[in-house]
Design an enzyme around this catalytic site. Structure first.
Site, PDB file in Angstrom:
ATOM      1  N   SER A 120      19.287  13.226 -33.990  1.00 30.69           N
ATOM      2  CA  SER A 120      18.328  14.292 -33.442  1.00 30.69           C
ATOM      3  C   SER A 120      18.075  14.286 -31.908  1.00 30.69           C
ATOM      4  O   SER A 120      19.250  14.856 -31.386  1.00 30.69           O
ATOM      5  CB  SER A 120      16.949  13.719 -33.971  1.00 30.69           C
ATOM      6  N   HIS A 143      19.195  18.769 -36.636  1.00 31.93           N
ATOM      7  CA  HIS A 143      18.273  19.596 -37.343  1.00 31.93           C
ATOM      8  C   HIS A 143      17.248  20.081 -36.546  1.00 31.93           C
ATOM      9  O   HIS A 143      17.331  19.844 -35.332  1.00 31.93           O
ATOM     10  CB  HIS A 143      17.340  18.543 -38.235  1.00 31.93           C
TER      11      HIS A 143
END
Length: 239
Positions: A120, A143
């Site tokens: 992330s 993501h």
């Protein structure tokens, strides 16, 4: 720098010429002096903690600790280069970006090594150093920016997260070889995540995509850092 620890120092000197004088701190940082130069090792682990405090059982990297430390390292005459060891699940996006921006703005030689994972917001942290490495087993999850809980004023909130995501894409593409378009494609990929969109890349895949510079471990990272330190030492002084 992790929580629930107090820094204490122990020093040891190599009897063979003082090549390995070390100052080791309990919270996972170490200053090592060798013939190549003085290298400060800083770990970024667990959850990147922002304005909200994580649970007592969570391993965290606190941005209010890391930011002033980075400034101190940049200004210190006793430090020639900084080695970042990353194993983070991600966390607070703005706190992670703040750390990444400060790392990227350092003039001293910097190298990052992804160990375990840099997921992330850990992706911008991994590419922020001047040279980045990942061990073959390292994982990186890419993501879209997301939130949980009740969202008030949904259109405005969506716009905010979209702008925040653009900042991440821009930062990663500016500090690596991946294009913004390809990074967004990896963010929105549907095949890798069972209940979500995004991509999971391992060491060699991250290198092929241009996110990480090379596959390598500790010796590779230190070699690259020492080369940068030597080059900086031999750089002519500004007129």
């Amino acid at each position: 720098m992790t929580e629930n620890t107090k820094p204490t120092e122990t020093a040891g000197t190599d009897e063979k010429g003082g090549e390995a004088t070390q100052s080791i701190l309990d919270f996972g940082s170490a200053l090592t002096r060798t013939l190549h130069g003085a290298v400060y090792c800083l770990t970024i682990i667990g959850q990147i903690e922002g304005h909200n405090t994580a649970g007592n059982t969570a391993k965290t990297t606190k941005y209010e600790h890391v930011l002033p430390l980075l400034v101190k390292l940049e200004e210190s005459d006793e430090v020639d280069g900084v080695l970042f060891l990353l194993n983070t699940v991600g966390g607070d996006v703005e706190a992670g970006l703040a750390i990444a921006e400060l790392i990227a703005g350092m003039t001293k030689p910097t190298v990052s090594i992804v160990l375990g994972g840099s997921h992330s917001i850990g992706v911008p942290l991994a590419v922020a150093a001047k040279r980045s490495f990942a061990v073959p087993s390292a994982a990186m999850t890419i993501h879209p920016v997301r939130t949980s809980g009740t969202v008030i004023a949904a259109p405005q909130t969506y716009h905010y997260f979209q702008r925040l995501q653009e900042r991440i894409v821009s930062f990663v593409s500016a500090h690596s070889r991946i294009t913004p378009k390809r990074f967004e494609e990896l963010m929105l990929k549907k095949e890798d995540m069972a209940a979500d969109v995004g991509s999971v890349l391992y060491g060699e895949e991250a290198v092929r995509e241009g996110i990480i510079d090379a596959v390598g471990g500790l010796s590779d990272g230190l070699t690259a850092l020492y080369e940068m330190i030597e080059k900086q030492k031999n750089k002519p002084a500004a007129q």
